[in-house]
Enzyme design. Structure first.
Site, PDB file in Angstrom:
ATOM      1  N   CYS A  80       0.834  -1.209   0.000  1.00  0.00           N
ATOM      2  CA  CYS A  80       0.000   0.000   0.000  1.00  0.00           C
ATOM      3  C   CYS A  80       0.873   1.267   0.000  1.00  0.00           C
ATOM      4  O   CYS A  80       1.536   1.532  -0.997  1.00  0.00           O
ATOM      5  CB  CYS A  80      -1.005  -0.048   1.141  1.00  0.00           C
ATOM      6  SG  CYS A  80      -2.444   0.976   0.797  1.00  0.00           S
ATOM      7  N   HIS A 180      -3.210  -4.842   1.470  1.00  0.00           N
ATOM      8  CA  HIS A 180      -2.646  -5.221   2.769  1.00  0.00           C
ATOM      9  C   HIS A 180      -2.745  -6.729   2.987  1.00  0.00           C
ATOM     10  O   HIS A 180      -3.794  -7.213   3.433  1.00  0.00           O
ATOM     11  CB  HIS A 180      -3.427  -4.520   3.894  1.00  0.00           C
ATOM     12  CG  HIS A 180      -3.241  -3.048   3.931  1.00  0.00           C
ATOM     13  ND1 HIS A 180      -2.357  -2.443   4.792  1.00  0.00           N
ATOM     14  CD2 HIS A 180      -3.815  -2.055   3.220  1.00  0.00           C
ATOM     15  CE1 HIS A 180      -2.398  -1.136   4.616  1.00  0.00           C
ATOM     16  NE2 HIS A 180      -3.272  -0.874   3.663  1.00  0.00           N
ATOM     17  N   GLU A 182      -1.276  -8.326   5.308  1.00  0.00           N
ATOM     18  CA  GLU A 182      -1.176  -8.556   6.763  1.00  0.00           C
ATOM     19  C   GLU A 182      -2.554  -8.514   7.423  1.00  0.00           C
ATOM     20  O   GLU A 182      -2.764  -9.113   8.467  1.00  0.00           O
ATOM     21  CB  GLU A 182      -0.209  -7.528   7.399  1.00  0.00           C
ATOM     22  CG  GLU A 182      -0.713  -6.097   7.557  1.00  0.00           C
ATOM     23  CD  GLU A 182      -0.767  -5.318   6.238  1.00  0.00           C
ATOM     24  OE1 GLU A 182      -0.496  -5.889   5.168  1.00  0.00           O
ATOM     25  OE2 GLU A 182      -1.105  -4.122   6.295  1.00  0.00           O
TER      26      GLU A 182
HETATM   27  N1  GLN Z   1      -3.651   6.469   0.769  1.00  0.00           N
HETATM   28  C1  GLN Z   1      -2.420   6.231   1.473  1.00  0.00           C
HETATM   29  C2  GLN Z   1      -1.277   7.004   0.828  1.00  0.00           C
HETATM   30  O1  GLN Z   1      -1.443   7.494  -0.255  1.00  0.00           O
HETATM   31  C3  GLN Z   1      -2.066   4.750   1.487  1.00  0.00           C
HETATM   32  C4  GLN Z   1      -3.071   3.988   2.303  1.00  0.00           C
HETATM   33  C5  GLN Z   1      -2.554   2.761   2.954  1.00  0.00           C
HETATM   34  O2  GLN Z   1      -1.344   2.529   3.049  1.00  0.00           O
HETATM   35  N2  GLN Z   1      -3.457   1.990   3.463  1.00  0.00           N
HETATM   36  O3  GLN Z   1      -0.228   7.130   1.384  1.00  0.00           O
END
Ligand code: GLN
Length: 199
Positions: A80, A180, A182
């Protein structure tokens, strides 16, 4: 025993540590400063807020050390926000070019918040090359818009309103996932990533 570092500046690093504890032969360590990277066999960059993690990476000198180690072959998995931090190019779905700090290690262009904000978070099953079917939690997730050699997209989802979006990519010793693993307890993702250590 392999030592796996988890970048612990901000975000959900504890969940990654928890997952690593469940895998035999792995010793998870938190990484908050350059010294913590000593002797680490692989590194995970967790989800969270990519601009915050990026600021801390650059101000603590950790970013340049991670780049140096990555170039020597250290396996790195970014999930992410972690995937955003690995990307050469980052744009935001709404505001466009973000000019935020990233490690620029993977030849991928990512779009932040491609599915919208918090209420657009969801869980989906994704087929990821070399891993198989993965239950994936997308939380304000980015998407991988393009990849160029040596990076390539290794997983897509077909989103009802956006269409096909890249959600996984690989480049040599690096793996970027926009979801994610995890949160859904996807051990297979970790096992595959850990196989990068013996390459
Ligand atoms: N939207 C977040 C970002 O741009 C990422 C979201 C996440 O890691 N769950 O940094």
């Amino acid at each position: 025993m392999v030592k796996v570092g988890v970048l612990a500046l901000q975000g959900d690093f504890l969940e990654h540590i928890q997952m690593l504890h469940e895998i035999d032969g792995v010793e998870p360590v938190t990484v908050k400063k350059v010294d913590d990277l000593k002797g680490v066999d692989a590194l995970i960059i967790p989800g969270g807020e990519s601009t915050t993690i990026g600021l801390l990476l650059s101000s603590r000198g950790l970013g340049s050390k991670i780049v140096e180690l990555a170039e020597k072959g250290l396996p790195i998995m970014g999930t992410c926000a972690g995937a955003i931090l690995l990307a050469v190019k980052v744009v935001d779905r709404v505001v466009g070019e973000t000019n935020q700090y990233t490690l620029k290690l993977m030849n991928i262009e990512v779009v932040r918040n491609i599915f919208g904000r918090q209420r657009e978070s969801f869980v989906a099953t994704v087929e990821v090359e070399n891993i198989g079917l993965v239950r994936a939690a997308f939380i304000r997730a980015p998407g991988i818009k393009s990849a160029w050699p040596p990076a390539r997209v290794t997983g897509y989802i077909n989103h009802p309103s956006i269409g096909e979006v890249g959600v996984a990519a690989e480049q040599n010793n690096m793996l970027a996932l926009t979801f994610h693993p995890e949160i859904t307890g996807e051990k297979g993702v970790y096992k595959y990533f850990l196989s990068f250590i013996k390459r």
